[in-house]
Design a protein around this motif. Sequence first.
Motif, mmCIF file in Angstrom:
data_model
loop_
_atom_site.group_PDB
_atom_site.id
_atom_site.type_symbol
_atom_site.label_atom_id
_atom_site.label_comp_id
_atom_site.label_asym_id
_atom_site.label_seq_id
_atom_site.Cartn_x
_atom_site.Cartn_y
_atom_site.Cartn_z
ATOM 1 N N PHE A 1 -3.381 5.667 6.413
ATOM 2 C CA PHE A 1 -3.823 5.695 7.773
ATOM 3 C C PHE A 1 -2.534 5.749 8.730
ATOM 4 N N ALA A 2 -1.368 5.919 7.939
ATOM 5 C CA ALA A 2 -0.126 6.175 8.657
ATOM 6 C C ALA A 2 -0.480 7.511 8.696
ATOM 7 N N PHE B 1 16.282 1.105 13.185
ATOM 8 C CA PHE B 1 15.532 0.647 13.936
ATOM 9 C C PHE B 1 15.169 0.163 14.740
ATOM 10 N N THR C 1 -2.183 -1.048 -0.498
ATOM 11 C CA THR C 1 -1.398 0.128 -0.761
ATOM 12 C C THR C 1 -1.210 1.464 -0.241
ATOM 13 N N ALA D 1 -2.507 9.131 11.206
ATOM 14 C CA ALA D 1 -1.552 8.558 13.016
ATOM 15 C C ALA D 1 -0.848 10.015 13.607
ATOM 16 N N LEU E 1 7.369 7.752 1.525
ATOM 17 C CA LEU E 1 8.791 7.985 2.365
ATOM 18 C C LEU E 1 9.158 9.057 2.629
ATOM 19 N N VAL F 1 4.848 5.445 -3.973
ATOM 20 C CA VAL F 1 5.114 5.248 -1.993
ATOM 21 C C VAL F 1 6.743 6.551 -2.206
ATOM 22 N N PHE G 1 7.297 11.224 4.829
ATOM 23 C CA PHE G 1 7.446 10.611 6.296
ATOM 24 C C PHE G 1 8.449 10.641 7.136
ATOM 25 N N GLU H 1 6.185 0.589 1.681
ATOM 26 C CA GLU H 1 4.899 -0.133 1.854
ATOM 27 C C GLU H 1 5.291 -0.083 3.643
ATOM 28 N N LEU I 1 0.131 -0.975 13.420
ATOM 29 C CA LEU I 1 -1.761 -0.558 13.752
ATOM 30 C C LEU I 1 -1.690 0.056 14.913
ATOM 31 N N VAL J 1 7.567 0.461 4.989
ATOM 32 C CA VAL J 1 8.859 0.809 5.786
ATOM 33 C C VAL J 1 8.245 2.565 6.073
ATOM 34 N N VAL J 2 7.126 2.578 4.819
ATOM 35 C CA VAL J 2 6.975 3.989 5.451
ATOM 36 C C VAL J 2 5.437 3.341 6.849
ATOM 37 N N LEU J 3 5.367 2.259 7.732
ATOM 38 C CA LEU J 3 4.588 2.142 8.395
ATOM 39 C C LEU J 3 5.952 2.665 9.798
ATOM 40 N N ILE J 4 7.029 2.382 8.670
ATOM 41 C CA ILE J 4 7.673 2.127 10.637
ATOM 42 C C ILE J 4 8.355 3.602 10.549
ATOM 43 N N LEU J 5 8.542 4.304 9.940
ATOM 44 C CA LEU J 5 9.120 5.499 9.555
ATOM 45 C C LEU J 5 7.393 6.524 10.238
ATOM 46 N N ALA J 6 5.952 5.785 10.133
ATOM 47 C CA ALA J 6 4.963 6.361 10.258
ATOM 48 C C ALA J 6 5.076 6.687 12.262
ATOM 49 N N VAL J 7 5.570 4.752 12.246
ATOM 50 C CA VAL J 7 5.938 4.487 14.213
ATOM 51 C C VAL J 7 7.048 5.319 14.403
ATOM 52 N N LEU J 8 8.136 5.733 14.086
ATOM 53 C CA LEU J 8 8.829 6.371 14.717
ATOM 54 C C LEU J 8 8.649 8.138 14.543
ATOM 55 N N MET K 1 15.911 9.096 10.190
ATOM 56 C CA MET K 1 15.056 9.774 9.033
ATOM 57 C C MET K 1 15.507 10.532 7.897
ATOM 58 N N LEU L 1 0.753 2.725 16.605
ATOM 59 C CA LEU L 1 0.577 4.172 15.740
ATOM 60 C C LEU L 1 -0.857 4.593 16.417
#
Lengths: 497, 112, 317
Positions: free
Chosen positions: B76-77, A26, B70, B80, A149, A145, A152, C156, C303, C158-165, A123, C306
């Motif tokens: 939220f993600a 990334f 968490t 979005a 993952l 979690v 997403f 978690e 955030l 890492v989940v945010l990064i996946l969501a951004v991408l 991905m 996103l």
Amino acid sequence: MMAATPGGALLVLAVLLPVAGILVSFALGGRVAEKVTLALAPLGFALAWLIAMQVAATGAPIVYTIAGLPPPLGIALRADGVSAVMLLVAAVIVAAAAFYARAKFATPEGQGESRGALTFWLMLQAIWAALILIFLGGDLFNLYVALELLTFAAVPLVCIDGRPETLAAALRYLLFALFGSIIYLLGVALLYGAYGTLDIVLLAQRVAPTPVVWTAAALMTAGLIAKTALFPLHIWLPPAHANAPAAASAVLSGLVVKGSFFLALRLWFYVLPALPTAAPSAVLGTLGAFAAIVGSVLALRQARLKLLVAYSTVAQIGYLFLVFPLAAGGHAWSATGWSGGMMQVLAHAFAKAAMFLSAGLLAEALGHDQIAKFKGAARALPLTFLTLGLGGLSLTGLPPSGGFEAKWLMLRASIASGQWIWSLPILAGGLLAAGYVYRILAPALADGAVEIKAPPQRSREAIALGLAVIALALAFAPQSFFHFLEIGRPLAAGGAP
Amino acid sequence: MSPSILAGLVGAALVGLGLYGLILHPHPLRKLLAFNFIGSGVFLVFGIVARRGAAARFAFDPVPQAMVITGIVVAFAASALAVALILRLAAASGKVTLDPEAWSGPDDGGAK
Amino acid sequence: MSVLPALDLGLALLVVGVAAWTIAARNLFASVVGYVAYGLLLAIVWIRLYAPDIALTEAAVGSGVTGVLLVTAGKRLDAIKAAETGAPPGLALRIFVGALAVLVAGALAWVVVTLPTPAPSLAPAAAAAADGPGAGLGNPITAVLMSYRSFDTMLEKVVLILAVLGVWSVGPDKAWGTAPAPLRKAKAEGAMVFLAQLLAPAGALIGVHIFWVGADAPGGAFQGGALLAAMWMVAMMARLTEPPRIDSRILRLALIAGPAVFLVVGLAGLLLAGNFFAFPSAFAKPLILFIEAFMVLSIAVALPMLVAGPPDGSSEP
């Protein structure tokens, strides 16, 4: 079994390797994401192999407690026989998809980063990381979690192509997946409220058949079957899997749905063995039987090859759920049912990945994937159709193939346990599968001439064929392989299949 | 009625309301709101589990509370990502339906 | 009935009432507004459950940032005028789903009320372990997030990064690398700009403070990061600043900083303390604050990105 065992550090490394890959890919973007994925493939396979060797050597699960803090306050990772095998399967199929996808998603020298390529490579690593965590996770919230993952990572692959119908398919998939994980999480909350721990081993020692546990089990199972696309919650799967790029479809159909299925196995066989399982097993088995029939009938009616293959996944997922009645309890036949169920997971993973990769080659070569217009295509694309035929052989359950082995073991378990009723969907589903495989091959073998726009690369055909050959080779799995799958299974009676 | 029992009932009601909206609302943005109601209902269940676990020198069990934090981030993600998909779908096609019938039709078999 | 229980009951009824109204509202935009109000009410419920950390998170993210996301989405959808949403469900289906929802809610209410007493709890274990790996952290939630369940917290992010991408990947091919569209189309008026110029620095200071005290008091990396994120969004809505290009190396590094530093320190734990993700007891608190500082940065950047949505290329010269 709370303390860490030798080799436990391998488990953390197996999870962190692709996670580090995601972060580096990334940050640096562009060609790096592709190079990192391809470099990680052999490393990840090697780690999975070392873990399997360690499990085989000790004959017991290997355990690691994160930060040296044991459950219930800390998180444990555990690898038993089935986790080790699933790690190997995931490594092989992810690697196959990655090398196959270079033709579509490679970034040529001197060219900038592109949307599709970065999304695909990153991905793919994320799906892999999530699956590894699902196979190793020992804590139900940590597994939540991991499920997120996976969601997403999988959803953006569905709409990589950007057409409106792929966006709609991705959105529908996302909503089903989110519903599945939040309902799973609700069950997790109830289990914590009742027992004050989420560690699988500790919970298994404490759970009793109380209303709280039954409610939690029902919620978590409902969530997981929505994510696994078990009938009647399957409607999101065919458009999602049929619209993704072929390499992604192979991973989604071959591996991703197995992730949530694996957690359903963990829940019923590892967390809740203390529950009387006759009623829930019958419900799951019945849904599975319907899925096997309905999915096959719908597959028979599809005009497009990719949709046909996707509906076949709906049917094959149905077989997986027959493992709940056929491997229940600690009987001698349970081990046979368990072996049959695991063989179905493996055979379908390889056969389906091979078929999706072939369907992709076919669509690229012909410019379409309308089955009615395949007349004469087998002569023009012999290797691709050989792969489709071999994959279809395993789906149908004809010998010699992993699919045959799976159905044979399941049939034996259903007879030995006196639950002969489950042999009906197994046999009927096999006949219907023969029908839809015939529908692909018959026009292709007929006389005719197709126009080949671009002949497929030999190397990509070889990758798909290799996966199909593995699906067949599973038929020759030795006795010791099935003993390995038994390592760490609670209630294992020691009876060999 | 203690606050934690009351919160438990609120949580259950939110899950029920969210489930109803998620299944029945045709508009995906409304489905997303309904999903968030289920989410906060689930978090409230964690919340009362934490409150019931008050012990030692803590007025609550910190573990479920940490899990809620968490969970809120992940929810939220998810929102979005769903919003991005909905807006793009609307912009690309002028419609925001998830009805599979609306998307069936002749196509090229994904060969593009 | 004394005052507090009556207030609790009123709050509970209000939360459920607003939720039901939001589900039932005919108008899309009205339901979005209802949802934002609901988020604020929920924050009060969390205070009543002795969960100030969650209340802060809920107010900042569940209501604040999610509110901006949904209101922006509602406006953009209205602008597109995408009316067709498929047929409304028939009566039979509504009755069936209603019965299902009542069944699930009823079963849930029943088991939640009858959870075993005394309740099992990890609070005593967490208290006993306060001298251990989370040493010196007065806020037990921070200790759980950063030490006992550090693996969850890192993943978690890492989940945010996946969501951004994932959000970026939805944009058109030709816009890849460019910046997302501005949060507001119109140029902001003077009052808005003035407010943002006043609010943003003050809010940013409070955000850093919330992160810093989070080791011992309610607050922490997530709440602090969320407040910083909100301040950046305020500045973007006043058009004092614009969303950055998504191919910016600095942006990407800021997004991965939190999980990457966590990962590296976690790996180093094997050498420093004998276990992955373990902290040497002498340095536990400073190490945790060090990781958290980078997590604040990642959250504060993730955030708003996103909310801003995919790159659209429209702001290119």
